[in-house]
Every structure is written in structure tokens, then in C-alpha cells.
Design an enzyme around this catalytic site. Structure first.
Site, PDB file in Angstrom:
ATOM      1  N   SER A  54       1.480  -3.285  -1.673  1.00 17.59           N
ATOM      2  CA  SER A  54       1.836  -4.594  -1.127  1.00 17.59           C
ATOM      3  C   SER A  54       0.575  -5.179  -0.510  1.00 17.59           C
ATOM      4  O   SER A  54      -0.026  -4.574   0.368  1.00 17.59           O
ATOM      5  CB  SER A  54       2.914  -4.442  -0.058  1.00 17.59           C
ATOM      6  OG  SER A  54       3.074  -5.660   0.634  1.00 17.59           O
ATOM      7  N   ARG A  55       0.157  -6.353  -0.995  1.00 17.70           N
ATOM      8  CA  ARG A  55      -1.095  -6.919  -0.486  1.00 17.70           C
ATOM      9  C   ARG A  55      -0.896  -7.577   0.878  1.00 17.70           C
ATOM     10  O   ARG A  55      -1.848  -8.032   1.486  1.00 17.70           O
ATOM     11  CB  ARG A  55      -1.657  -7.924  -1.493  1.00 17.70           C
ATOM     12  CG  ARG A  55      -2.046  -7.241  -2.789  1.00 17.70           C
ATOM     13  CD  ARG A  55      -2.919  -8.085  -3.689  1.00 17.70           C
ATOM     14  NE  ARG A  55      -3.067  -7.379  -4.954  1.00 17.70           N
ATOM     15  CZ  ARG A  55      -2.560  -7.774  -6.106  1.00 17.70           C
ATOM     16  NH1 ARG A  55      -1.858  -8.882  -6.155  1.00 17.70           N
ATOM     17  NH2 ARG A  55      -2.752  -7.085  -7.199  1.00 17.70           N
ATOM     18  N   VAL A  56       0.360  -7.648   1.335  1.00 14.04           N
ATOM     19  CA  VAL A  56       0.614  -8.173   2.675  1.00 14.04           C
ATOM     20  C   VAL A  56       0.596  -7.011   3.672  1.00 14.04           C
ATOM     21  O   VAL A  56       0.152  -7.143   4.803  1.00 14.04           O
ATOM     22  CB  VAL A  56       1.960  -8.929   2.709  1.00 14.04           C
ATOM     23  CG1 VAL A  56       2.356  -9.289   4.128  1.00 14.04           C
ATOM     24  CG2 VAL A  56       1.863 -10.183   1.853  1.00 14.04           C
TER      25      VAL A  56
END
Length: 502
Positions: free
Chosen positions: A364-366
Site C-alpha cells: 500500500s503506497r499510503v
């Protein structure tokens, strides 16, 4: 019977007073070709790209190719009633779908028409299916978690409101189940869900709708279905129609979760109609704008700035891979557009590890921005535990003697995998996820037999519900981990009374 002159003159005067000499001018063309969901017409010289046109039999189409001699039109509906030589007229409108609260709880087709047999949808609001995505300054960073209720996702690949998280895997690896469980977990979360089924079998969609209805999720869900028997243009337009319905809520300050199941079939439908429209084919025969097809759709998911109401639309697009090949054309395209991906592994699925999430390739890039503090603390070492376990497991196959530290890592890894398993349609509230992951990472499960891990978990939840509701409420309301001494004491208290199954 006598005719009165005054009555006649009054009638003529009224007719003259109401007479309007306005001419209505329609631009009309003639159909020169029709087939496979596509029509060509000449005479529509001023048609706009994306404009709605109406055929003689009342079916609508959308202008796509604007050429020097004719216009390529995708037919939105049954094209079999259209004949060569029929007239087609411009409407001056672009493609729109009905939106608003009236659609909640309904199953509709990509034109917003009901297909659930529950009568017409009473709404006078519409939105264009194609709309420019919110710009950089109209957005804000993703910071609010969207709880899926699935331990493996909320702990390892958290999703935030306004994020676009790709769910990717081979067919029959549990992609749709993940989405349905996520929708079920949005109950009482102030979230409106939209499930867009693209090219899914009618029986499968029916099954999903029944599941949603059974668990009370249809109270906040809209289902948009474009079945495999529909013409290709309907499958192509379906996700955009779903996005337009979601935007109505997002721009009114509400939170929306939209599932596109799946974009591989949309890409195939777009390739089909592009080839019939004689557009030049590119890699794998997809047209040159196939990347733009998905980027302009997924960019519409956003967390809006407070100035615009702070609403959000979270997108879960699905991509189906073939033999786990994530380097194919469409998967790589969508991976590069989204903010991370959840990869489902068929080997894990058939080995009984469900959900079959591959922690190594999922990301997850968040990241931690979409997790509550308590979850961030307890899930910190999980990925590391799983990585070292899978590495060590391959060595143990050689049958060499293991030292105590290695043995401990293997035991922890096995229990981690067991804890991350979850039955279908049983999403867990975040506070309970935190408790079991805390117990796992702090060694309370190390002495529990593998087969008893699920029993331990369920009984631990019951114990906390009965005796330590205050600790669960503290996690739920503050997002922080309670006093660790209290938490340790509560779990130890339970662990001492836990009886293993015989």
C-alpha cells in the site's frame, strides 16, 4: 344545432394568440452500417465526441469516431432493431446517468435503468458519465482509514479513504469475496458502497446481491451490472456510470467505496469496440489509448479538500491475471495508476490460506497514514515475521537441525499465518483485530497448538466482550493502544483459563 359566430371567432383568436412560429431544427443523419454494438452514420457533421444520439427506434448511442465522411457510434442498448438507412439524430447532450439517494439499495444497468424488478427509480438528478478528475489543489492527502474488516489487509496493506488499491490475482482466488466482505464491514461506518459488476455472470451477480441483502448491506449499496450478454459498449461504460453515481455523494461531503469487478473485462470490451470502429491496434491488439481508459477512470477517486466538503471516493479496481503473470500489459498499466496492490496467490488459496494475500508482493503506497495508531504499533513486525518465515521454511525442507532462535521464528510465522486466516463474510472490527495481533506479536500464542489458534482467537474475543469491553471501547474511540500492562494482564488472565481441544 346552431353555430355561434362569437364562439368561432373566440376560438380562432385563442389559436392565433397561442401560435408560435419557432422552428425546431434537428440535425439528422442516416445509418450506413450496424453490427456488434457499433453503428456508422453520415450526415451528422457537427456531432461532438461523446455526444448522445438517438436512433429511429428510440435506442441511444454515443458518438465516438468523428471522421471526415461519417461518425462511428457505440450503441447503448439492443442494436438488433437498428437497420441500414434508419435515421439518427443529435440530442445536443452528453451521456448522463441518474444519480442520488434514490439509487441506494437498487440494482441498475450502466444507463441507470433498474433491473431488479422493484419499479422505477424516482430521481431528477443526472451526472455526465465522463468528468474531469479533481485537480491537485482540490484534493488532500489520504489520512483516514477505510476499515475492511480483513486482518491481513488492515494490518499489512491498509487502505485509506480516497485511495485506489488494486486487487489482482488469477480467477477463483477470492477477489470478489474480499470486496463483498469490505462492503459488509462498512455497516454503520457512514459509507455508501457501489459494486460495479463488469461482464460477471448474471447468476454470480444475483448471488452477491443476495449476500449483501442477507447481511443488511443493500441499505447503503448500489449495484451496477453489465452482464456478459450485453453489447460491448455497455461493459465499457459501466465503470464510468458507477463513478458518476459515486461523485454525486462525494461532492456532497459523503464517503464512497466503489468496486470495479473487473477492469480486465472492460479493457477487452473496449478493445472489441475499438477494433470494430477500425481504430489502429497496438500491443496485444489493444488501442493506443487503453492506458487513458483506466487512468481517467481511477483518477476520479479522491479525498477532496475541506473547501470542497472533504468527501471521498475510494476505488478497489480488480484485475484478473493469467497464471500469476503481473507483468502482462493491462496489469502493469493499472499497477502504475493505483496506490498499491493486493496480490492474491492461487497456491496459497488452494493450500487453505484464505484470504490468499501474498504479503511479499502486496503493498500500500499510503501505508501507515491509513492506519490507527494502535494497529500501527501491533502490526509493525508482521511483514518481517512473514518474510523471515517463508525464507526459513524453504531451508527446513532440507531437514537440517535447527537452533532455538530459528525454531522460534518458524513457530511465530506459522501462528501468524493461522491468525491472518479469516472465514468468509466475517469481517472483524478493528479493535478486535488489534487485540489478537497484540496477543500474537507479544508471544501469547507461542504455546498454543496450531490447530487451536482459531479457537483461542474466538474465545479471546468473547472473553473481552464479557469482561474487558472498556479496553475494546478505548481502542475503538481513541485509536490508541490501551495501557499495555492492563492489556497484558487481560490476555494472560484469559490464556491461563484457555483449554486446548483434545
Amino acid at each position: 344545432m346552431s353555430i355561434k359566430a362569437e364562439e368561432i371567432s373566440a376560438l380562432i383568436k385563442k389559436q392565433l394568440a397561442d401560435y408560435q412560429d419557432e422552428l425546431s431544427v434537428d440535425e439528422v443523419g442516416t445509418v450506413t452500417y450496424v453490427g456488434d454494438g457499433i453503428a456508422r452514420a453520415n450526415g451528422l457533421d457537427n456531432a461532438l465526441s461523446g455526444e448522445l444520439v438517438e436512433f429511429q427506434n428510440g435506442v441511444y448511442g454515443m458518438a465516438q469516431n468523428l471522421e471526415s465522411t461519417d461518425v462511428g457510434i457505440v450503441v447503448l442498448g439492443d442494436y438488433k432493431g437498428i437497420r441500414e438507412g434508419d435515421t439518427v439524430k443529435r440530442t445536443g447532450r452528453i451521456m448522463e446517468v441518474p444519480v442520488g439517494e434514490a439509487l441506494i439499495g437498487r440494482v441498475v444497468n450502466p444507463l441507470g435503468q433498474p433491473i431488479d424488478g422493484l419499479g422505477e427509480i424516482k430521481t431528477d438528478k443526472t451526472r455526465p458519465v465522463e468528468r474531469k478528475a479533481p485537480g491537485v489543489m482540490e484534493r488532500q492527502s489520504v489520512s483516514e482509514p477505510l476499515q475492511t474488516g480483513i486482518k491481513a489487509i488492515d494490518a499489512l496493506v491498509p487502505i485509506g479513504r480516497g485511495q485506489r488499491e488494486l486487487i489482482i490475482g488469477d480467477r477463483k482466488t477470492g477477489k470478489t469475496s474480499l470486496a463483498i466482505d469490505t462492503i459488509l464491514n462498512q455497516k454503520d461506518q457512514d459509507m455508501i458502497c457501489i459494486y460495479v459488476a463488469i461482464g460477471q455472470k448474471e447468476s454470480t451477480v444475483r448471488e452477491q446481491v443476495e449476500t449483501l441483502r442477507k447481511y443488511g448491506a443493500m441499505d447503503y449499496t448500489i449495484v451496477v451490472s453489465a452482464g456478459p450478454s450485453e453489447p460491448a459498449p455497455m461493459l465499457y461504460i459501466a465503470p464510468y456510470a458507477g463513478a458518476a453515481m459515486g461523485e454525486e455523494f462525494m461532492f456532497n461531503g459523503k464517503h464512497v467505496l466503489i468496486v470495479y469487478d473487473d477492469l480486465t473485462k472492460q479493457a477487452d470490451a473496449y478493445r472489441e469496440l475499438s477494433l470494430i470502429l477500425r481504430r489502429p491496434p497496438g500491443r496485444e491488439a489493444y488501442p493506443g489509448d487503453i492506458f487513458y481508459l483506466h487512468s481517467r477512470l481511477l483518477e476520479r477517486a479522491a479525498k477532496l479538500s475541506d473547501k470542497l466538503g472533504g468527501g471521498s471516493m475510494t476505488a478497489l479496481p480488480f484485475i484478473e491475471t493469467k497464471a500469476g503473470d503481473v507483468s502482462a500489459y493491462i496489469p502493469t498499466n493499472v499497477i502504475s495508476i493505483t496506490d498499491g496492490q493486493i496480490f492474491l496467490d492461487s497456491d496459497k488459496f488452494y493450500a487453505g490460506i484464505r484470504p490468499a494475500i501474498d504479503a511479499g508482493t502486496s503493498v500500500s503506497r499510503v501505508g501507515g497514514a491509513a492506519q490507527i495508531k494502535a494497529m500501527k504499533k501491533v502490526a509493525g513486525t508482521l511483514r518481517l515475521d512473514l518474510a523471515s518465515y517463508s525464507e526459513l521454511e524453504s531451508f527446513t525442507q532440507f531437514g537440517s537441525d535447527l537452533d532455538e532462535a530459528t525454531q522460534a521464528k518458524l513457530n511465530r510465522g506459522r501462528r501468524t499465518i493461522e491468525v491472518l486466516k479469516q472465514p468468509l463474510h466475517r469481517p472483524l472490527p478493528v479493535e478486535k483485530q488489534v487485540v489478537i495481533l497484540y496477543a500474537l506479536t507479544h508471544g501469547f500464542l507461542d504455546s498454543v497448538v496450531i490447530d487451536d489458534v482459531l479457537k483461542f482467537q474466538n474465545e479471546l474475543f468473547d472473553y473481552f466482550d464479557s469482561n474487558h469491553k472498556d479496553l475494546l471501547d478505548e481502542i475503538k474511540n481513541t485509536g490508541n493502544l490501551p495501557d499495555t500492562d492492563k492489556l497484558d494482564a487481560a490476555i494472560k488472565e484469559f490464556a491461563d483459563t484457555f483449554q486446548a481441544s483434545k
